[in-house]
Design an enzyme around this catalytic site. Structure first.
Site, PDB file in Angstrom:
ATOM      1  N   ASP A 272      40.727 -38.245 -45.747  1.00  0.00           N
ATOM      2  CA  ASP A 272      40.609 -36.829 -45.329  1.00  0.00           C
ATOM      3  C   ASP A 272      41.826 -36.464 -45.727  1.00  0.00           C
ATOM      4  O   ASP A 272      42.888 -37.027 -45.705  1.00  0.00           O
ATOM      5  CB  ASP A 272      40.446 -36.871 -43.576  1.00  0.00           C
ATOM      6  CG  ASP A 272      40.543 -35.633 -42.962  1.00  0.00           C
ATOM      7  OD1 ASP A 272      39.388 -34.714 -43.509  1.00  0.00           O
ATOM      8  OD2 ASP A 272      41.224 -35.301 -42.154  1.00  0.00           O
ATOM      9  N   GLU A 313      39.333 -36.228 -50.261  1.00  0.00           N
ATOM     10  CA  GLU A 313      39.101 -34.984 -50.100  1.00  0.00           C
ATOM     11  C   GLU A 313      40.300 -34.129 -50.602  1.00  0.00           C
ATOM     12  O   GLU A 313      41.317 -33.981 -49.848  1.00  0.00           O
ATOM     13  CB  GLU A 313      38.919 -34.465 -48.598  1.00  0.00           C
ATOM     14  CG  GLU A 313      38.658 -32.922 -48.278  1.00  0.00           C
ATOM     15  CD  GLU A 313      39.060 -32.759 -46.874  1.00  0.00           C
ATOM     16  OE1 GLU A 313      38.495 -31.616 -46.429  1.00  0.00           O
ATOM     17  OE2 GLU A 313      39.777 -33.224 -46.291  1.00  0.00           O
TER      18      GLU A 313
END
Ligand code: CA
Length: 584
Positions: A272, A313
Site C-alpha cells: 500500500d 501501489e
C-alpha cells in the site's frame, strides 16, 4: 507454491469457435524477391498502364519468413500468466452469521473463483487473489494496522488463513496480501508508546517540536499535533507514518515480511502507498530514498523466498510508476493511467485516450512488470463510471482481459455491482443472490447495507445466462488462459483509421492475437489498420476467437506489420473482434 500449481490453469474457450478462415489470397512474391532483379519477367519496363507482365518492382517486398517456434521462455515469473481478483474479505462472504465477511466465508466461495477442475466452465477461472488487509486493524478497511502478525479477529484466525492458503493452492490460486509499510494506526502499541518522548518507540515515527510548513499539494495538513509535539502522517492524523530510515523499523518490517511468507505461506504482497515511504523535506512522494528502501527490502525478502511477488501501489503517471520496476523496487506495479484511459475512451467513444495509454505502457515497462485493472477499492466502481451501460461494461472487460499485463478484477465488477464514494459504498457486500437483506452474503443484517446496484447484479441471476456480464467475464478469462499470446504477450499498438476504433496485437514472439474494438455506439464499416513494423511473419491465417466470423488476414509487410489492412467489413456498436493470426 506457485510453481506447483501452474499446471492447473489451462482452460478451453467457451466462446464460439467459427471454422478457421485461411486467407488464400495472400501470395507473397518470394521468387521475385529472391532473384534480385527488378524486372525478372524480361518484359520491357513500362510506366504506362499495367497489364500482362506488369513490373514486379511495384510489388511490395516479401514478409519475413517465420522462425521456428521458440516455445515458452523458461525464466518468466509465475505471475506473468495469472489473472487476479481483488477481495475485500469483510464484504465477500460471512460464514458465521454475524453480518461480517470472514476467511471461512471466502474458503466456502473459492469454487466460484476457481474450482480447480479444468473441465468445468461455471467458475470464474481466476488464478490469483489479492486480499485487502487482513491483519488486526483499527478501521473497517484494515489499512491502519494495530498488530501486523495477528489476523483481524472479525475475519478469523491464523489457522483459518492457513486453511485458505491450502484450499486456494489446491485449486491453482495464488494469494497475495496487502501489506502496509508506510504507516500504522494511531492505536498501534508502537505509536502509543511513541507518544512519550524518549520511549523505546519514540523514534519509530517522525516528530518535530514545531509544525513544519509542509502540506500536500491540495493544501491539506501532514503534520499533526500530539501533546505539544508534531508527528508526520501523510494520509490523516489516525495513520502516523513510520520512520523507515530508522534501522530498527526496517528490521521489524523485514521480519513482518518473512512472517507472512514463512509462517502464513503467502505468495506475495501488495504494498500500500508505496510511493510515500520516505519523505525528504517538502518532497513527499517518489523520493530516491523510497525507491532505494523498497529495492533493498525486496532483495532481502527474495533471499528468503526467491519467487515472492512484490507488487506495489504507485498512484502516479506511467513513466513514474515504471521507474519502480525498472529500478528493482517492485516486481509488478499497477497501471492507473491505462485504467482511467479505458473508462475515458468508453465514455467519450473515442479511442484516443486508450490508444495513447497503450503506446505509453508499450514503451515504459519491461516484460511482466505491469498490473492492469479497471477500478479498485479506492475508486467509483466501473459500472457507476460507465453509467450502468451493460455493453460498455462488457467491452471494458474485453479490453482488460485481452490487454497486456497481469489483469486484476475487483470483486463484484464481474456482476456489474455499482457504487460511488464514500469509500464504504464502493466496498459493499458481494451480491450472491437476490435475497434480502443479505443477498447471500450473510443471513444477518450486513455490516454495510448492500450497494445501490441495478436489478440482476447478482451471481445467481447471471449464472448460466449466456448474455450476462458474469458469463462474459468467465468466457474472457477462459479465452485469455487458452491463448499464451493473450495471457502474457507484449502489446503492439496499431493505428486505426476510425477514431472509434482501438486496435492492438498481443504477441509472445511465436504467436500473435489481433484485437479490434469499436468503442462507439454506432456500427463501424471497414476500419483500416496500419502497423509500420511489427512481429508478424509469413502469410498468417485467421482464427476468430470472438466477434464477427468473416475476418480476413493481413498482408504482412517486410517489416512484419501491415498497411491499409481491413480486418473486418463491419463491427457492431461496442463490439470487439479477437483473432489469432497464426492459424493455430
Ligand atoms: Ca462473520
Amino acid at each position: 507454491m506457485p510453481d506447483a500449481i501452474l499446471g492447473r490453469m489451462t482452460r478451453h474457450s467457451r466462446l464460439p469457435r467459427p471454422r478457421r478462415l485461411v486467407a488464400a489470397a495472400i501470395v507473397v512474391p518470394l521468387l521475385f524477391a529472391a532473384c534480385g532483379s527488378a524486372n525478372p519477367s524480361g518484359a520491357p519496363a513500362t510506366s504506362g498502364s499495367p497489364g500482362i507482365g506488369a513490373p514486379p518492382s511495384s510489388a511490395p517486398p516479401a514478409a519475413p519468413s517465420c522462425p521456428p517456434p521458440r516455445g515458452p521462455a523458461a525464466d518468466r515469473p509465475w505471475w506473468a500468466d495469472r489473472i487476479f481478483y481483488e477481495v475485500f474479505v469483510r464484504s465477500f462472504a460471512d460464514s458465521d452469521d454475524d453480518g461480517v465477511g470472514d476467511l471461512r466465508g471466502l474458503i466456502e466461495r473459492l469454487d466460484y473463483l476457481n474450482d480447480g477442475d479444468p473441465a468445468t466452465d461455471d467458475d470464474l477461472g481466476v488464478t490469483g487473489l489479492w486480499l485487502m488487509p487482513i491483519a488486526d486493524a483499527a478501521s473497517y478497511h484494515g489499512y491502519d494496522v494495530v498488530d501486523y502478525r495477528t489476523i483481524e479477529p472479525d475475519y478469523g484466525t491464523a489457522d483459518d488463513f492457513r486453511e485458505l492458503m491450502a484450499q486456494a493452492h489446491e485449486r491453482g490460486i495464488a494469494i497475495i496480501v496487502d501489506l502496509v509499510l508506510n504507516h500504522t494506526s494511531r492505536d498501534h502499541p508502537w505509536f502509543q508508546d511513541a507518544l512519550t518522548p524518549g520511549s523505546a518507540h519514540d523514534d519509530w515515527y517522525l516528530w518535530e517540536e514545531t509544525r513544519p510548513p509542509v502540506a500536500k499539494s491540495d493544501g491539506s495538513r501532514v503534520w499533526h499535533e500530539a501533546d505539544g509535539r508534531f508527528y508526520y502522517g501523510y494520509f490523516w492524523e489516525g495513520m502516523p507514518d513510520l520512520d523507515l530510515e530508522n534501522p530498527e523499523v526496517t528490521a521489524e518490517l523485514d521480519d513482518i515480511g518473512r512472517f507472512w511468507i514463512d509462517e502464513m505461506g503467502v505468495d506475495g504482497f501488495r504494498l500500500d502507498a508505496a510511493r510515500h515511504l520516505i519523505e525528504d523535506g517538502d518532497e513527499l512522494e517518489n523520493t530516491p530514498a523510497t525507491l532505494d528502501w523498497l529495492a533493498d527490502w525486496r532483495e532481502r525478502l527474495k533471499a528468503d523466498r526467491p519467487d515472492v511477488l512484490v507488487l506495489g501501489e504507485v498512484y502516479d503517471s506511467s513513466s513514474m510508476t515504471a521507474r519502480y520496476v525498472r529500478e528493482g523496487s517492485l516486481d509488478l506495479t499497477f497501471e492507473f493511467g491505462l485504467a482511467s484511459a479505458t473508462i475515458t475512451s468508453l465514455n467519450s467513444r473515442d479511442a484516443g485516450s486508450i490508444a495513447a495509454a497503450h503506446r505509453e505502457i508499450a514503451d515504459a515497462y519491461p516484460p511482466d512488470t505491469v498490473a492492469t485493472f479497471l477500478t479498485n477499492h479506492d475508486q467509483n466502481r466501473v459500472a457507476a463510471q460507465l453509467g450502468g451501460d451493460l455493453e460498455a461494461q462488457k467491452l471494458a472487460a474485453t479490453l482488460l482481459l485481452s490487454g497486456a499485463g497481469v489483469p486484476f478484477i475487483y470483486y463484484g465488477e464481474e456482476i456489474g455491482m455499482s457504487g460511488r464514494k464514500p469509500d464504504e459504498r464502493i466496498r459493499a457486500p458481494m451480491r450472491w443472490d437476490a435475497s434480502e437483506p443479505g443477498a447471500g452474503f450473510s443471513v444477518a443484517e450486513p455490516w454495510q447495507p448492500l450497494g445501490d446496484d441495478p436489478p440482476g447484479a447478482d451471481v445467481a441471476t447471471q449464472d448460466a445466462d449466456p448474455d450476462s456480464l458474469l458469463e462474459t467475464y468467465r468466457s474472457l478469462v477462459r479465452l485469455r488462459a487458452a491463448h499464451p499470446a493473450l495471457l502474457s504477450g507484449a502489446i503492439v499498438p496499431i493505428d486505426a483509421s476510425d477514431r472509434h476504433v482501438v486496435a492492438y496485437l498481443r504477441s509472445d514472439g511465436d504467436r500473435a492475437v489481433l484485437v479490434v474494438a469499436n468503442l462507439g455506439t454506432e456500427p463501424v464499416t471497414a476500419p483500416k489498420l496500419a502497423l509500420e513494423s511489427g512481429p508478424l511473419c509469413g502469410a498468417p491465417g485467421v482464427d476468430v476467437l470472438a466477434g464477427p466470423a468473416d475476418a480476413t488476414a493481413p498482408r504482412v509487410t517486410a517489416e512484419g506489420g501491415f498497411d491499409a489492412y481491413v480486418p473486418i467489413a463491419h463491427l457492431g456498436p461496442r463490439e470487439a473482434l479477437i483473432v489469432a493470426l497464426d492459424g493455430e
